[in-house]
Motif scaffolding. Structure first.
Motif, PDB file in Angstrom:
ATOM      1  N   ALA A   1     -17.297 -81.172 -26.285  1.00  0.00           N
ATOM      2  CA  ALA A   1     -15.885 -81.118 -26.680  1.00  0.00           C
ATOM      3  C   ALA A   1     -15.050 -80.399 -25.630  1.00  0.00           C
ATOM      4  CB  ALA A   1     -15.745 -80.398 -28.007  1.00  0.00           C
ATOM      5  N   LYS A   2     -13.750 -80.728 -25.660  1.00  0.00           N
ATOM      6  CA  LYS A   2     -12.808 -79.994 -24.813  1.00  0.00           C
ATOM      7  C   LYS A   2     -11.805 -79.283 -25.716  1.00  0.00           C
ATOM      8  CE  LYS A   2      -9.776 -83.946 -24.009  1.00  0.00           C
ATOM      9  NZ  LYS A   2     -10.371 -85.234 -24.135  1.00  0.00           N
ATOM     10  N   LEU A   3     -11.337 -78.162 -25.264  1.00  0.00           N
ATOM     11  CA  LEU A   3     -10.410 -77.355 -26.052  1.00  0.00           C
ATOM     12  C   LEU A   3      -9.020 -77.975 -25.967  1.00  0.00           C
ATOM     13  CD1 LEU A   3     -10.169 -74.727 -27.683  1.00  0.00           C
ATOM     14  CD2 LEU A   3      -9.602 -73.568 -25.567  1.00  0.00           C
ATOM     15  N   GLU A   4      -8.507 -78.408 -27.091  1.00  0.00           N
ATOM     16  CA  GLU A   4      -7.190 -79.037 -27.118  1.00  0.00           C
ATOM     17  C   GLU A   4      -6.098 -78.000 -27.384  1.00  0.00           C
ATOM     18  OE1 GLU A   4      -5.653 -82.107 -30.177  1.00  0.00           O
ATOM     19  OE2 GLU A   4      -6.648 -83.239 -28.585  1.00  0.00           O
ATOM     20  N   LYS A   5      -6.403 -77.031 -28.271  1.00  0.00           N
ATOM     21  CA  LYS A   5      -5.450 -75.964 -28.571  1.00  0.00           C
ATOM     22  C   LYS A   5      -6.233 -74.655 -28.606  1.00  0.00           C
ATOM     23  CE  LYS A   5      -2.454 -74.353 -32.297  1.00  0.00           C
ATOM     24  NZ  LYS A   5      -3.251 -73.413 -33.071  1.00  0.00           N
ATOM     25  N   PRO A   6      -5.936 -73.725 -27.722  1.00  0.00           N
ATOM     26  CA  PRO A   6      -6.680 -72.457 -27.699  1.00  0.00           C
ATOM     27  C   PRO A   6      -6.425 -71.633 -28.965  1.00  0.00           C
ATOM     28  CG  PRO A   6      -4.842 -72.388 -26.168  1.00  0.00           C
ATOM     29  CD  PRO A   6      -4.905 -73.786 -26.697  1.00  0.00           C
ATOM     30  N   PRO A   7      -7.296 -70.656 -29.260  1.00  0.00           N
ATOM     31  CA  PRO A   7      -7.129 -69.841 -30.470  1.00  0.00           C
ATOM     32  C   PRO A   7      -5.763 -69.165 -30.523  1.00  0.00           C
ATOM     33  CG  PRO A   7      -9.272 -69.429 -29.490  1.00  0.00           C
ATOM     34  CD  PRO A   7      -8.521 -70.299 -28.529  1.00  0.00           C
ATOM     35  N   SER A   8      -5.081 -69.351 -31.661  1.00  0.00           N
ATOM     36  CA  SER A   8      -3.775 -68.721 -31.846  1.00  0.00           C
ATOM     37  C   SER A   8      -3.587 -68.418 -33.324  1.00  0.00           C
ATOM     38  CB  SER A   8      -2.659 -69.638 -31.342  1.00  0.00           C
ATOM     39  OG  SER A   8      -2.634 -70.831 -32.091  1.00  0.00           O
ATOM     40  N   MET A   9      -2.733 -67.441 -33.608  1.00  0.00           N
ATOM     41  CA  MET A   9      -2.483 -67.023 -34.985  1.00  0.00           C
ATOM     42  C   MET A   9      -1.414 -67.896 -35.628  1.00  0.00           C
ATOM     43  SD  MET A   9      -4.439 -64.643 -36.032  1.00  0.00           S
ATOM     44  CE  MET A   9      -3.602 -64.139 -37.531  1.00  0.00           C
ATOM     45  N   ASP A  10      -1.687 -68.331 -36.857  1.00  0.00           N
ATOM     46  CA  ASP A  10      -0.726 -69.047 -37.689  1.00  0.00           C
ATOM     47  C   ASP A  10      -0.688 -68.319 -39.027  1.00  0.00           C
ATOM     48  OD1 ASP A  10      -0.428 -71.016 -35.713  1.00  0.00           O
ATOM     49  OD2 ASP A  10      -2.031 -72.248 -36.566  1.00  0.00           O
ATOM     50  N   GLY A  11       0.163 -67.328 -39.148  1.00  0.00           N
ATOM     51  CA  GLY A  11       0.225 -66.523 -40.370  1.00  0.00           C
ATOM     52  C   GLY A  11      -1.029 -65.677 -40.511  1.00  0.00           C
ATOM     53  N   ARG A  12      -1.824 -65.885 -41.575  1.00  0.00           N
ATOM     54  CA  ARG A  12      -3.058 -65.127 -41.795  1.00  0.00           C
ATOM     55  C   ARG A  12      -4.282 -65.850 -41.243  1.00  0.00           C
ATOM     56  NH1 ARG A  12      -3.586 -62.161 -47.326  1.00  0.00           N
ATOM     57  NH2 ARG A  12      -1.804 -60.796 -47.191  1.00  0.00           N
ATOM     58  N   MET A  13      -4.068 -66.954 -40.533  1.00  0.00           N
ATOM     59  CA  MET A  13      -5.177 -67.741 -40.015  1.00  0.00           C
ATOM     60  C   MET A  13      -5.097 -67.879 -38.509  1.00  0.00           C
ATOM     61  SD  MET A  13      -5.575 -70.706 -42.858  1.00  0.00           S
ATOM     62  CE  MET A  13      -3.887 -71.203 -43.041  1.00  0.00           C
ATOM     63  N   MET A  14      -6.256 -67.838 -37.871  1.00  0.00           N
ATOM     64  CA  MET A  14      -6.365 -68.093 -36.441  1.00  0.00           C
ATOM     65  C   MET A  14      -7.021 -69.472 -36.283  1.00  0.00           C
ATOM     66  SD  MET A  14      -8.206 -65.815 -33.502  1.00  0.00           S
ATOM     67  CE  MET A  14      -7.095 -64.457 -33.731  1.00  0.00           C
ATOM     68  N   THR A  15      -6.363 -70.355 -35.521  1.00  0.00           N
ATOM     69  CA  THR A  15      -6.891 -71.707 -35.394  1.00  0.00           C
ATOM     70  C   THR A  15      -7.101 -72.091 -33.943  1.00  0.00           C
ATOM     71  OG1 THR A  15      -4.674 -72.651 -35.357  1.00  0.00           O
ATOM     72  CG2 THR A  15      -5.748 -72.513 -37.501  1.00  0.00           C
ATOM     73  N   ALA A  16      -8.057 -73.000 -33.742  1.00  0.00           N
ATOM     74  CA  ALA A  16      -8.310 -73.624 -32.452  1.00  0.00           C
ATOM     75  C   ALA A  16      -8.683 -75.076 -32.744  1.00  0.00           C
ATOM     76  CB  ALA A  16      -9.437 -72.916 -31.715  1.00  0.00           C
ATOM     77  N   ILE A  17      -8.295 -75.982 -31.867  1.00  0.00           N
ATOM     78  CA  ILE A  17      -8.605 -77.398 -32.082  1.00  0.00           C
ATOM     79  C   ILE A  17      -9.452 -77.914 -30.926  1.00  0.00           C
ATOM     80  CG2 ILE A  17      -7.647 -79.727 -32.326  1.00  0.00           C
ATOM     81  CD1 ILE A  17      -5.246 -78.492 -33.695  1.00  0.00           C
ATOM     82  N   LEU A  18     -10.554 -78.586 -31.280  1.00  0.00           N
ATOM     83  CA  LEU A  18     -11.444 -79.189 -30.296  1.00  0.00           C
ATOM     84  C   LEU A  18     -11.353 -80.712 -30.412  1.00  0.00           C
ATOM     85  CD1 LEU A  18     -14.656 -77.031 -30.901  1.00  0.00           C
ATOM     86  CD2 LEU A  18     -13.030 -76.801 -29.036  1.00  0.00           C
TER      87      LEU A  18
END
Length: 161
Positions: free
Chosen positions: A141-158
């Protein structure tokens, strides 16, 4: 097809593609029934019309199969895997295995670390978990969206390679 062919004489092609010549429609029908197949008009505008001895049901089935084969494509979906900052190593491995399956099926994976209460003070722990998973899955996989905070959640998209 078969009894619906009204014009006589017709040019006949057998099931192997060999030209049998011009003959009466009734004679061509008997040849087709002896072979256990159908007499199908393939070129009605020609004079005399061209008819072929073939298995019409099989012909229609193969045409339908060809049509569905060309239109069948995988619709990429976004699959989510949820984690917590206190997750154990074995649980992370299990979640990574599931993410690998999703990526191999050409789906995108959204990794989410949810923080509750005092866990909000440890965003670095969530970032470490996400970075570890991303580094383990970088072969597929390649990292499409690096880890970032969205309110109380941290998300990353592969996304699959």
């Amino acid at each position: 097809m078969n009894d619906q062919i009204r014009i006589s004489p017709i040019r006949v092609v057998n099931q192997d593609g060999e030209m049998l010549g011009v003959m009466e429609t009734a004679e061509a029908m008997t040849l087709a029934t002896e072979a256990g197949m159908d007499l199908v008009e393939v070129a009605s505008e020609a004079r005399p019309p061209v008819c072929r001895i073939m298995d019409y049901g099989k012909f229609k089935y193969e045409q339908k199969k060809k049509l569905t084969k060309n239109t069948k494509q995988h619709q990429t979906q976004l699959k989510e895997i949820r984690l917590r900052p206190k997750i154990g190593d074995h649980d992370i491995e299990f979640k990574m295995k599931k993410a690998r399956d999703f990526l191999q099926h050409h789906d995108k994976v959204k990794l989410t670390v949810m923080f509750k209460g005092r866990e909000n003070a440890h965003h670095d722990r969530g970032r470490d978990i996400l970075n570890g998973i991303v580094s383990d899955l970088e072969d597929i996989a390649k990292l499409e969206k690096p880890p970032s905070m969205d309110g109380r959640m941290m998300t990353a998209i592969l996304a699959p390679r």
